[in-house]
Design an enzyme around this catalytic site. Structure first.
Site, PDB file in Angstrom:
ATOM      1  N   ASN A  30      32.854  50.981  35.476  1.00 44.56           N
ATOM      2  CA  ASN A  30      32.515  51.597  36.762  1.00 44.56           C
ATOM      3  C   ASN A  30      31.655  50.649  37.591  1.00 44.56           C
ATOM      4  O   ASN A  30      30.799  49.927  37.067  1.00 44.56           O
ATOM      5  CB  ASN A  30      31.853  52.962  36.582  1.00 44.56           C
ATOM      6  CG  ASN A  30      30.665  52.981  35.651  1.00 44.56           C
ATOM      7  OD1 ASN A  30      30.597  52.226  34.694  1.00 44.56           O
ATOM      8  ND2 ASN A  30      29.709  53.846  35.931  1.00 44.56           N
TER       9      ASN A  30
ATOM     10  N   GLU B  23      29.396  50.954  40.973  1.00 46.25           N
ATOM     11  CA  GLU B  23      28.821  51.907  41.935  1.00 46.25           C
ATOM     12  C   GLU B  23      28.438  51.224  43.244  1.00 46.25           C
ATOM     13  O   GLU B  23      28.478  49.994  43.370  1.00 46.25           O
ATOM     14  CB  GLU B  23      27.619  52.602  41.290  1.00 46.25           C
ATOM     15  CG  GLU B  23      28.047  53.390  40.057  1.00 46.25           C
ATOM     16  CD  GLU B  23      26.957  54.269  39.472  1.00 46.25           C
ATOM     17  OE1 GLU B  23      25.772  54.104  39.824  1.00 46.25           O
ATOM     18  OE2 GLU B  23      27.315  55.135  38.652  1.00 46.25           O
TER      19      GLU B  23
ATOM     20  N   CYS C 220      35.609  54.020  39.745  1.00 43.43           N
ATOM     21  CA  CYS C 220      35.551  54.440  38.339  1.00 43.43           C
ATOM     22  C   CYS C 220      36.121  53.348  37.429  1.00 43.43           C
ATOM     23  O   CYS C 220      36.922  52.502  37.863  1.00 43.43           O
ATOM     24  CB  CYS C 220      36.372  55.701  38.124  1.00 43.43           C
ATOM     25  SG  CYS C 220      35.714  57.175  38.914  1.00 43.43           S
TER      26      CYS C 220
ATOM     27  N   GLU D 161      38.346  53.623  35.136  1.00 49.08           N
ATOM     28  CA  GLU D 161      39.804  53.717  34.959  1.00 49.08           C
ATOM     29  C   GLU D 161      40.535  52.983  36.081  1.00 49.08           C
ATOM     30  O   GLU D 161      41.509  52.258  35.844  1.00 49.08           O
ATOM     31  CB  GLU D 161      40.244  55.191  34.952  1.00 49.08           C
ATOM     32  CG  GLU D 161      39.692  55.995  33.793  1.00 49.08           C
ATOM     33  CD  GLU D 161      38.343  56.642  34.087  1.00 49.08           C
ATOM     34  OE1 GLU D 161      37.547  56.085  34.878  1.00 49.08           O
ATOM     35  OE2 GLU D 161      38.084  57.712  33.516  1.00 49.08           O
TER      36      GLU D 161
ATOM     37  N   CYS E 213      38.323  61.492  36.358  1.00 45.92           N
ATOM     38  CA  CYS E 213      38.264  62.263  37.598  1.00 45.92           C
ATOM     39  C   CYS E 213      39.665  62.427  38.196  1.00 45.92           C
ATOM     40  O   CYS E 213      40.624  61.758  37.796  1.00 45.92           O
ATOM     41  CB  CYS E 213      37.316  61.602  38.602  1.00 45.92           C
ATOM     42  SG  CYS E 213      38.044  60.235  39.511  1.00 45.92           S
TER      43      CYS E 213
ATOM     44  N   CYS F  46      41.356  59.241  39.639  1.00 44.82           N
ATOM     45  CA  CYS F  46      41.861  58.336  38.592  1.00 44.82           C
ATOM     46  C   CYS F  46      43.132  58.891  37.957  1.00 44.82           C
ATOM     47  O   CYS F  46      44.070  58.148  37.668  1.00 44.82           O
ATOM     48  CB  CYS F  46      40.797  58.096  37.532  1.00 44.82           C
ATOM     49  SG  CYS F  46      39.448  57.067  38.146  1.00 44.82           S
TER      50      CYS F  46
END
Ligand code: THU
Length: 140
Positions: free
Chosen positions: A52, A54, A63, A65, A96, A99
């Site tokens: 991830n 940010e 993310c 993924e 999420c 993703c």
């Protein structure tokens, strides 16, 4: 038997889980402090990892993924057999919705294994997580 021709039973999920856990250490996570790693097994047997990333504009966060998926596609792979996810919280962190849809674009029947610091492994399929994703063929 190589990964390309193998049923899911011969996928090395242990190795995939280890790679997801290791790449999670590279997370850029100053806002949540949550580390997430993903390892995506391509149909050619190669593994693509991501963590991830940010951002101070929180919604811009990438993310793990999607980070792994972008790594794979930009390396030339577009078909996937399995995905391992590892996250630092005690409870399982499920992928999420964004993703799930991004993965669905390439491999709607992806096999997934999810681990966290305090839970897992949990095996699921993308078909279970996203039974009716948006398909390119729906756009015509
Ligand atoms: N995160 C992921 O990397 N994957 C998911 O599917 C869920 C959430 C990250 C985004 C953010 O950096 C942190 O976990 C907390 O939401």
């Amino acid at each position: 038997m190589n990964a390309h021709n193998s049923p899911s039973t011969s996928i090395d999920f242990e190795d995939l889980r280890r790679q997801a856990r290791e790449v999670a250490r590279r997370a850029y996570n100053p806002y949540s402090n949550v580390q997430v790693g993903a390892a995506l097994l391509g149909a050619n047997g190669q593994v693509f990892t991501g963590c991830n990333v940010e951002n101070a504009s929180y919604g811009a966060t990438l993310c793990a993924e999607r980070s792994a998926l972008a790594h794979a596609v930009s390396s030339g792979e577009q078909s996937f057999l399995a995905l391992a996810i590892w996250a630092s919280p005690q409870s399982l962190l499920m992928p999420c919705g964004i993703c799930r849809q991004m993965l669905f674009e390439f491999s709607p029947n992806l096999e997934i294994v999810i681990d966290s610091k305090g839970a897992g492994p949990k095996r699921v399929t993308l078909a279970e997580l996203l039974p009716s994703g948006v398909k390119g063929s729906d756009l015509v």
